[in-house]
Scaffold this motif. Structure first.
Motif, PDB file in Angstrom:
ATOM      1  N   SER A 113     -69.168 -12.745  11.960  1.00 48.52           N
ATOM      2  CA  SER A 113     -67.935 -13.441  11.563  1.00 48.52           C
ATOM      3  C   SER A 113     -68.031 -14.942  11.798  1.00 48.52           C
ATOM      4  N   LEU A 114     -68.889 -15.339  12.734  1.00 52.72           N
ATOM      5  CA  LEU A 114     -69.089 -16.756  13.033  1.00 52.72           C
ATOM      6  C   LEU A 114     -70.115 -17.399  12.098  1.00 52.72           C
ATOM      7  N   GLY A 115     -70.680 -16.596  11.206  1.00 52.66           N
ATOM      8  CA  GLY A 115     -71.678 -17.117  10.268  1.00 52.66           C
ATOM      9  C   GLY A 115     -72.999 -17.435  10.934  1.00 52.66           C
ATOM     10  N   SER A 116     -73.290 -16.755  12.043  1.00 55.85           N
ATOM     11  CA  SER A 116     -74.521 -17.015  12.793  1.00 55.85           C
ATOM     12  C   SER A 116     -75.451 -15.818  12.745  1.00 55.85           C
ATOM     13  N   LYS A 117     -76.614 -15.978  13.368  1.00 58.80           N
ATOM     14  CA  LYS A 117     -77.599 -14.911  13.478  1.00 58.80           C
ATOM     15  C   LYS A 117     -77.791 -14.562  14.949  1.00 58.80           C
ATOM     16  N   TYR A 118     -78.375 -13.389  15.192  1.00 59.89           N
ATOM     17  CA  TYR A 118     -78.696 -13.016  16.570  1.00 59.89           C
ATOM     18  C   TYR A 118     -80.096 -12.407  16.610  1.00 59.89           C
ATOM     19  N   VAL A 119     -80.711 -12.489  17.782  1.00 60.18           N
ATOM     20  CA  VAL A 119     -81.961 -11.782  18.046  1.00 60.18           C
ATOM     21  C   VAL A 119     -81.778 -11.018  19.345  1.00 60.18           C
ATOM     22  N   GLU A 120     -82.511  -9.934  19.495  1.00 58.92           N
ATOM     23  CA  GLU A 120     -82.483  -9.174  20.742  1.00 58.92           C
ATOM     24  C   GLU A 120     -83.803  -9.397  21.456  1.00 58.92           C
ATOM     25  N   VAL A 121     -83.722  -9.741  22.717  1.00 57.31           N
ATOM     26  CA  VAL A 121     -84.918 -10.088  23.479  1.00 57.31           C
ATOM     27  C   VAL A 121     -84.775  -9.550  24.897  1.00 57.31           C
ATOM     28  N   ASP A 122     -85.878  -9.172  25.491  1.00 53.58           N
ATOM     29  CA  ASP A 122     -85.904  -8.767  26.896  1.00 53.58           C
ATOM     30  C   ASP A 122     -86.629  -9.882  27.643  1.00 53.58           C
ATOM     31  N   ALA A 123     -85.851 -10.823  28.154  1.00 55.70           N
ATOM     32  CA  ALA A 123     -86.429 -12.030  28.740  1.00 55.70           C
ATOM     33  C   ALA A 123     -87.345 -11.716  29.919  1.00 55.70           C
ATOM     34  N   ARG A 124     -86.929 -10.762  30.772  1.00 56.66           N
ATOM     35  CA  ARG A 124     -87.735 -10.433  31.948  1.00 56.66           C
ATOM     36  C   ARG A 124     -89.088  -9.869  31.532  1.00 56.66           C
ATOM     37  N   THR A 125     -89.085  -8.944  30.582  1.00 53.26           N
ATOM     38  CA  THR A 125     -90.346  -8.353  30.130  1.00 53.26           C
ATOM     39  C   THR A 125     -91.241  -9.402  29.487  1.00 53.26           C
ATOM     40  N   GLU A 126     -90.657 -10.257  28.635  1.00 56.46           N
ATOM     41  CA  GLU A 126     -91.450 -11.301  27.980  1.00 56.46           C
ATOM     42  C   GLU A 126     -92.063 -12.233  29.013  1.00 56.46           C
ATOM     43  N   HIS A 127     -91.296 -12.526  30.069  1.00 58.32           N
ATOM     44  CA  HIS A 127     -91.827 -13.382  31.131  1.00 58.32           C
ATOM     45  C   HIS A 127     -93.008 -12.709  31.815  1.00 58.32           C
ATOM     46  N   GLU A 128     -92.863 -11.424  32.117  1.00 60.26           N
ATOM     47  CA  GLU A 128     -93.933 -10.700  32.803  1.00 60.26           C
ATOM     48  C   GLU A 128     -95.175 -10.572  31.920  1.00 60.26           C
ATOM     49  N   LEU A 129     -94.963 -10.469  30.605  1.00 57.07           N
ATOM     50  CA  LEU A 129     -96.087 -10.324  29.682  1.00 57.07           C
ATOM     51  C   LEU A 129     -96.882 -11.615  29.509  1.00 57.07           C
ATOM     52  N   ASN A 130     -96.340 -12.731  30.027  1.00 58.80           N
ATOM     53  CA  ASN A 130     -97.084 -13.992  29.967  1.00 58.80           C
ATOM     54  C   ASN A 130     -98.449 -13.868  30.625  1.00 58.80           C
ATOM     55  N   ASP A 131     -98.525 -13.048  31.664  1.00 56.52           N
ATOM     56  CA  ASP A 131     -99.761 -12.936  32.445  1.00 56.52           C
ATOM     57  C   ASP A 131    -100.662 -11.802  31.962  1.00 56.52           C
ATOM     58  N   VAL A 132    -100.280 -11.172  30.854  1.00 57.38           N
ATOM     59  CA  VAL A 132    -101.069 -10.055  30.327  1.00 57.38           C
ATOM     60  C   VAL A 132    -101.930 -10.556  29.175  1.00 57.38           C
ATOM     61  N   ALA A 133    -103.183 -10.156  29.155  1.00 55.12           N
ATOM     62  CA  ALA A 133    -104.096 -10.573  28.084  1.00 55.12           C
ATOM     63  C   ALA A 133    -103.567 -10.086  26.742  1.00 55.12           C
ATOM     64  N   GLY A 134    -103.845 -10.874  25.704  1.00 51.10           N
ATOM     65  CA  GLY A 134    -103.296 -10.613  24.377  1.00 51.10           C
ATOM     66  C   GLY A 134    -103.494  -9.186  23.893  1.00 51.10           C
ATOM     67  N   GLU A 135    -104.722  -8.640  24.078  1.00 49.72           N
ATOM     68  CA  GLU A 135    -105.003  -7.310  23.533  1.00 49.72           C
ATOM     69  C   GLU A 135    -104.263  -6.205  24.285  1.00 49.72           C
ATOM     70  N   ASP A 136    -103.806  -6.504  25.513  1.00 49.80           N
ATOM     71  CA  ASP A 136    -103.106  -5.482  26.297  1.00 49.80           C
ATOM     72  C   ASP A 136    -101.589  -5.532  26.118  1.00 49.80           C
ATOM     73  N   LYS A 137    -101.089  -6.592  25.492  1.00 52.44           N
ATOM     74  CA  LYS A 137     -99.639  -6.755  25.421  1.00 52.44           C
ATOM     75  C   LYS A 137     -98.956  -5.632  24.657  1.00 52.44           C
ATOM     76  N   GLU A 138     -99.545  -5.224  23.528  1.00 52.10           N
ATOM     77  CA  GLU A 138     -98.921  -4.174  22.726  1.00 52.10           C
ATOM     78  C   GLU A 138     -98.843  -2.867  23.498  1.00 52.10           C
ATOM     79  N   MET A 139     -99.887  -2.571  24.283  1.00 46.87           N
ATOM     80  CA  MET A 139     -99.884  -1.355  25.088  1.00 46.87           C
ATOM     81  C   MET A 139     -98.763  -1.389  26.119  1.00 46.87           C
ATOM     82  N   PHE A 140     -98.619  -2.541  26.780  1.00 51.29           N
ATOM     83  CA  PHE A 140     -97.556  -2.677  27.778  1.00 51.29           C
ATOM     84  C   PHE A 140     -96.182  -2.607  27.127  1.00 51.29           C
ATOM     85  N   ARG A 141     -96.039  -3.228  25.963  1.00 53.96           N
ATOM     86  CA  ARG A 141     -94.755  -3.159  25.255  1.00 53.96           C
ATOM     87  C   ARG A 141     -94.390  -1.705  24.966  1.00 53.96           C
ATOM     88  N   SER A 142     -95.375  -0.955  24.503  1.00 51.98           N
ATOM     89  CA  SER A 142     -95.135   0.444  24.173  1.00 51.98           C
ATOM     90  C   SER A 142     -94.707   1.232  25.410  1.00 51.98           C
TER      91      SER A 142
END
Length: 364
Positions: free
Chosen positions: A230-259
């Protein structure tokens, strides 16, 4: 571009900022832990950029960048100086867009400043504070214009008319950006830097393993989605804590951890894409042996306007541009092969740049 992260205290702003920038700003479980705005420049992830750099054998790869500003939590009454209000409202004035963080999970171990989790109420509190702050700015400016308006100064009368329309919207609880302004009218009030004239992207902050509102059928999530629409805006859903923790995970392992955590999407990439859409931005590329680079421009920009992102001469002394779609260039395998196939087009001043164009500019 600069985006200010705002929201109530303790909803995950600093955690998201840490995830975005990998910077160590305080993110403790209590309000007002962020005393000074923290600023971080974030490279925009873009698979197209990496593939073009590989094609060109580039020595450097330079992504587009977004500047995020972590601003302390706003509370009810911020526009009147409550909490750390006025000081931080001033920081928001300097950004191009607002990223409004909203808590989207139940957890008794994580404090909510209002005791319970109600996204619609939280959004309305923040937006009202921005509206009230803008009311002060508009009324103050109208007072300063009074003398010139009475003498019939044309510029003052025109500006006052625009401010009157905006003031009426604000007084009825609407954001300034809901007022339909001509380009000329928008220029008249640009110097006020009104908070509610800025585009707002809403970020609904969930929690892996928690009671996320998007998974609960109690109406709170849907009410929030409906309000944002109604405000004419968009939204995204994010898990900030998980994204922060995934900073220290190697790229190839991130998808596994996300799953394993049940986090299906890369929240940060979704957020950055949402920021681009909110600001009406697209990306074009330049590529060669020395560097491949992504450039950010407004959607609808002409070739000379895109050239200005690189250097003013590319706009002021523009002759023509050679243009090829990024995927066509990759499919061809080289610039010369793309030229032989007829994929590279020569475009003039009126060409409107497309997202993903690879460009070479010629100027006098």
């Amino acid at each position: 571009m600069k985006i200010g992260i705002v929201g109530l205290p303790n909803v995950g702003k600093s955690t998201l900022f840490n995830a975005l920038t990998k910077a160590a700003v305080p993110a403790e479980n209590y309000p007002f832990c962020t005393i000074d705005p923290s600023v971080g420049v974030v490279g925009v992830p873009d698979e197209r950029l990496d593939r073009l750099a590989e094609l060109s054998g580039s020595e450097k790869t330079l992504p587009a960048a977004i500047e995020f500003v972590d601003i302390a939590g706003l509370v009810k009454g911020a526009s009147e100086g409550e909490g750390l209000g006025n000081q931080f409202l001033s920081h928001i004035r300097e950004v191009d867009a607002i990223l409004e963080m909203v808590r989207f999970f139940d957890d008794p171990d994580v404090i909510h400043v209002h005791g319970d989790v109600d996204p619609v109420r939280d959004i309305e509190i923040i937006n009202l504070e921005l509206i009230l702050a803008d009311q002060q700015s508009v009324s103050g400016r109208r007072e300063r214009l009074t003398r010139d308006v009475k003498t019939g100064n044309k510029d003052a009368v025109a500006e006052d008319a625009v401010l009157t329309a905006i003031e009426q919207a604000l007084l009825s609880g609407k954001l300034a950006r809901t007022v339909d302004l001509s380009e000329e009218d928008a220029k008249r009030i640009k110097s006020l830097n009104l908070l509610t004239m800025k585009p707002i992207l809403y970020s609904f902050n969930g929690k892996a393993g928690g009671h996320n509102l998007s998974e609960m059928n109690d109406g709170r999530a849907q009410a929030a989605y409906d309000l944002v629409e109604s405000l004419g805006s968009k939204y995204v859903e994010v898990d900030a804590r998980t994204e922060h923790e995934l900073n220290d995970v190697a790229g190839e392992d991130k998808e596994m951890f996300r799953s394993e955590l049940g986090v299906q999407v890369d929240g940060l990439e979704a957020l950055i894409r949402g920021a681009y859409e909110t600001l009406g931005l697209i990306t074009f590329f330049t590529t060669g042996p020395k560097e491949t680079r992504a450039w950010t421009i407004k959607e609808g920009a002409s070739a000379p306007e895109a050239g200005a992102a690189i250097h003013n001469d590319f706009k002021d002394k523009f002759i023509r541009a050679e243009v090829v779609a990024w995927n066509a260039l990759l499919a061809a395998g080289s610039w010369s092969a793309a030229r032989d196939k007829g994929d590279i087009k020569t475009e003039g001043k009126t060409y409107i740049v497309n997202d993903g164009d690879v460009m070479v500019f010629l100027h006098s």
